[in-house]
Design a protein around this motif. Structure first.
Motif, mmCIF file in Angstrom:
data_model
loop_
_atom_site.group_PDB
_atom_site.id
_atom_site.type_symbol
_atom_site.label_atom_id
_atom_site.label_comp_id
_atom_site.label_asym_id
_atom_site.label_seq_id
_atom_site.Cartn_x
_atom_site.Cartn_y
_atom_site.Cartn_z
ATOM 1 N N ALA A 1 0.850 -1.192 0.000
ATOM 2 C CA ALA A 1 0.000 0.000 0.000
ATOM 3 C C ALA A 1 0.887 1.244 0.000
ATOM 4 O O ALA A 1 1.889 1.307 0.721
ATOM 5 N N TYR B 1 -0.443 -5.581 4.932
ATOM 6 C CA TYR B 1 0.221 -4.765 3.921
ATOM 7 C C TYR B 1 1.638 -4.393 4.348
ATOM 8 O O TYR B 1 1.921 -4.208 5.543
ATOM 9 N N VAL C 1 3.441 -1.134 3.979
ATOM 10 C CA VAL C 1 2.952 0.228 3.735
ATOM 11 C C VAL C 1 4.142 1.156 3.511
ATOM 12 O O VAL C 1 5.078 1.182 4.308
ATOM 13 N N LEU D 1 -2.579 -1.149 -3.514
ATOM 14 C CA LEU D 1 -3.423 -0.032 -3.106
ATOM 15 C C LEU D 1 -2.580 1.229 -3.066
ATOM 16 O O LEU D 1 -1.429 1.196 -2.625
ATOM 17 N N LEU E 1 -9.778 -2.827 0.830
ATOM 18 C CA LEU E 1 -8.586 -3.305 1.521
ATOM 19 C C LEU E 1 -8.485 -4.818 1.373
ATOM 20 O O LEU E 1 -9.492 -5.510 1.325
#
Length: 237
Positions: free
Chosen positions: A15, A40, A42, A84, A237
């Motif tokens: 993400a 994730y 991130v 994402l 998500l």
């Protein structure tokens, strides 16, 4: 330009988080760990002129901080094909300019600054003056924030180049909604958003965007209402 980044988590999914004007990766201090807890890896950036990233180069603020330059930095820094990507405010404008090259599986534009440059909506002097805001002033403008978020805002303002606001003031003629989304996209709106009104929201839906409003939340949705922010991402998500 290679941007400074901060990471949370080691999950198999990726993400990307892109902050708004005057801020940096620290605005995501609660979102990053929440997404990491959902599997994730991130990656949050500091845009040029913000946080620990370099300042822009050029003779004028517009030369240094045009939206296309922000977008080029994302492409130079972040992995392509993430699962994402979320961009808030100026980060939503930046992500829009980079999305066709980054090609995340899904994009989320959180109260994006796509209409910010309409005459009468954007006064750069207000942003520049806010660089000197006190703890009390920040808290008064953002009554739903945790005390830790006020501390973060003070710290990020200290490292922010106000020329970024002066650059955006030159873009009145370019304030426009995007065309059809390049990837599946959600537009997440503050309640009574001053950036994307009801007519714009209807236009975006007609173009193929999903549009959801977080009831009661102000412009910085993820700091006003983290549970509401995450709940509005249901199915994304």
């Amino acid at each position: 330009m290679k941007l400074h980044t901060r990471e949370w988590g080691t999950g198999d999914r990726v993400a990307l988080l892109v902050h708004g004007i005057m801020s940096d990766h620290r605005t995501w201090r609660s979102v990053g760990p929440a997404l990491a807890g959902r599997g994730y890896r991130v990656i949050a950036v500091d845009l040029r002129g913000h946080g620990a990233s370099p300042r822009g180069e050029g003779a004028t603020p517009v030369d240094r901080y045009a939206p296309e330059r922000y977008a080029d930095d994302l492409v130079d820094t972040l992995p392509r094909g993430a699962d994402l990507a979320i961009g808030h405010s100026l980060g939503g404008l930046t992500l829009l300019h980079a999305v066709e090259r980054l090609r995340p599986a899904r994009a989320v534009y959180a109260d994006p600054a796509w209409r910010f440059a309409q005459p009468g909506l954007f006064d750069p002097a207000v942003f520049v003056r806010f660089k000197e805001a006190t703890r009390e002033q920040i808290g008064a403008v953002n009554p739903r924030w945790d005390a830790a978020d006020v501390d973060v805002e003070l710290a990020t303002l200290a490292r922010w180049d106000p020329d970024t606001a002066l650059a955006l003031s030159a873009l009145h003629g370019r304030a426009a909604l995007p065309g059809a989304p390049a990837v599946p996209s959600l537009v997440q709106l503050a309640d009574n958003s001053w950036l994307i009104g009801p007519e714009d929201a209807a236009t975006l839906r007609g173009l193929g965007y999903q549009v959801r409003t977080v009831a009661g939340a102000g412009h910085t949705i993820h700091r006003d209402d983290l549970p509401g922010f995450l709940a509005s991402l249901d199915g994304w998500l």
